[in-house]
Write a protein that holds these residues in place. Structure first.
Motif, mmCIF file in Angstrom:
data_model
loop_
_atom_site.group_PDB
_atom_site.id
_atom_site.type_symbol
_atom_site.label_atom_id
_atom_site.label_comp_id
_atom_site.label_asym_id
_atom_site.label_seq_id
_atom_site.Cartn_x
_atom_site.Cartn_y
_atom_site.Cartn_z
ATOM 1 N N THR A 92 0.825 -1.206 0.000
ATOM 2 C CA THR A 92 0.000 0.000 0.000
ATOM 3 C C THR A 92 0.858 1.255 0.000
ATOM 4 O O THR A 92 0.480 2.271 -0.573
ATOM 5 C CB THR A 92 -0.933 -0.002 1.231
ATOM 6 O OG1 THR A 92 -1.749 -1.169 1.181
ATOM 7 C CG2 THR A 92 -1.818 1.227 1.270
ATOM 8 N N GLY A 93 2.045 1.172 0.596
ATOM 9 C CA GLY A 93 2.919 2.336 0.696
ATOM 10 C C GLY A 93 3.610 2.710 -0.602
ATOM 11 O O GLY A 93 3.642 3.877 -0.985
ATOM 12 N N CYS A 94 4.155 1.708 -1.310
ATOM 13 C CA CYS A 94 4.951 2.013 -2.504
ATOM 14 C C CYS A 94 4.396 1.407 -3.790
ATOM 15 O O CYS A 94 4.953 1.623 -4.871
ATOM 16 C CB CYS A 94 6.388 1.540 -2.308
ATOM 17 S SG CYS A 94 6.579 -0.259 -2.296
ATOM 18 N N SER A 95 3.354 0.608 -3.691
ATOM 19 C CA SER A 95 2.700 -0.069 -4.821
ATOM 20 C C SER A 95 3.556 -1.142 -5.478
ATOM 21 O O SER A 95 3.190 -1.663 -6.526
ATOM 22 C CB SER A 95 2.253 0.953 -5.879
ATOM 23 O OG SER A 95 1.351 1.882 -5.320
ATOM 24 N N GLN A 96 4.687 -1.489 -4.891
ATOM 25 C CA GLN A 96 5.542 -2.551 -5.432
ATOM 26 C C GLN A 96 5.093 -3.907 -4.880
ATOM 27 O O GLN A 96 4.411 -3.981 -3.869
ATOM 28 C CB GLN A 96 7.007 -2.298 -5.040
ATOM 29 C CG GLN A 96 7.586 -0.999 -5.578
ATOM 30 C CD GLN A 96 7.685 -1.002 -7.092
ATOM 31 O OE1 GLN A 96 8.180 -1.949 -7.698
ATOM 32 N NE2 GLN A 96 7.187 0.072 -7.706
ATOM 33 N N ALA A 97 5.510 -4.970 -5.546
ATOM 34 C CA ALA A 97 5.154 -6.325 -5.137
ATOM 35 C C ALA A 97 5.814 -6.677 -3.810
ATOM 36 O O ALA A 97 6.939 -6.255 -3.528
ATOM 37 C CB ALA A 97 5.586 -7.319 -6.210
ATOM 38 N N VAL A 98 5.105 -7.467 -3.016
ATOM 39 C CA VAL A 98 5.627 -7.939 -1.734
ATOM 40 C C VAL A 98 5.872 -9.440 -1.870
ATOM 41 O O VAL A 98 4.944 -10.204 -2.124
ATOM 42 C CB VAL A 98 4.624 -7.663 -0.593
ATOM 43 C CG1 VAL A 98 5.138 -8.248 0.719
ATOM 44 C CG2 VAL A 98 4.347 -6.182 -0.460
#
Length: 151
Positions: free
Chosen positions: A15-21
């Motif tokens: 949610t913070g950076c929109s990158q995959a976790v």
């Protein structure tokens, strides 16, 4: 899917950076959203908040210190007796806020939470017994306070 992370599990987007976790132990869930541990931070001081107390206001995330002391806290009640913020139960008396443990008789220091009390002209708070002892008129002959008698 990014091939460099093929051995790790994909959990979704941060949610913070929109990158995959990817991978266990690299993310946290808060407020129903997924964050990288490095992205879940205080919006004032950037302290990492994964596993720590945090607060939200107006869509921003705060560590406890910044929420309480940076003016974000919606209505900080300050104890009229000790001067510290009141975080739990607030005792209201005489239009002022107190920690329940701070609302005490100025003479005997007895807690006055839920007890009858009296106030002198200097706004000092007394238990009823001490108020009568301190404020009662004194006998002109012996100077002993003239106290009301219980009927």
């Amino acid at each position: 899917m990014d091939p460099t992370h093929s051995s790790n599990l994909y959990f979704g987007s941060c949610t913070g950076c929109s990158q995959a976790v990817y991978g266990e132990g690299r993310a946290c869930r808060a407020m129903g959203h997924l964050f990288h541990d490095t992205c879940f931070t205080c919006s004032v001081c950037s302290k990492k908040l994964s596993g720590k107390a945090f607060f939200t206001a107006s869509g921003r995330i705060y560590c406890e210190d910044d929420f309480l002391y940076s003016g974000v806290h919606p209505s900080p009640d300050v104890c009229n007796s000790c001067g510290y913020l009141i975080m739990d139960m607030v005792l209201q008396a005489r239009g002022k806020s107190y920690h329940p443990s701070c609302f005490r008789c100025v003479v005997c220091r007895q807690s006055l939470e839920g007890q009858p009390f009296s106030v002198d002209t200097d706004s000092r708070v007394y238990c009823v017994s001490d108020y009568h002892k301190v404020q009662a008129p004194r006998c002109a002959a012996c100077r002993v306070p003239i106290l009301p008698t219980e009927v």
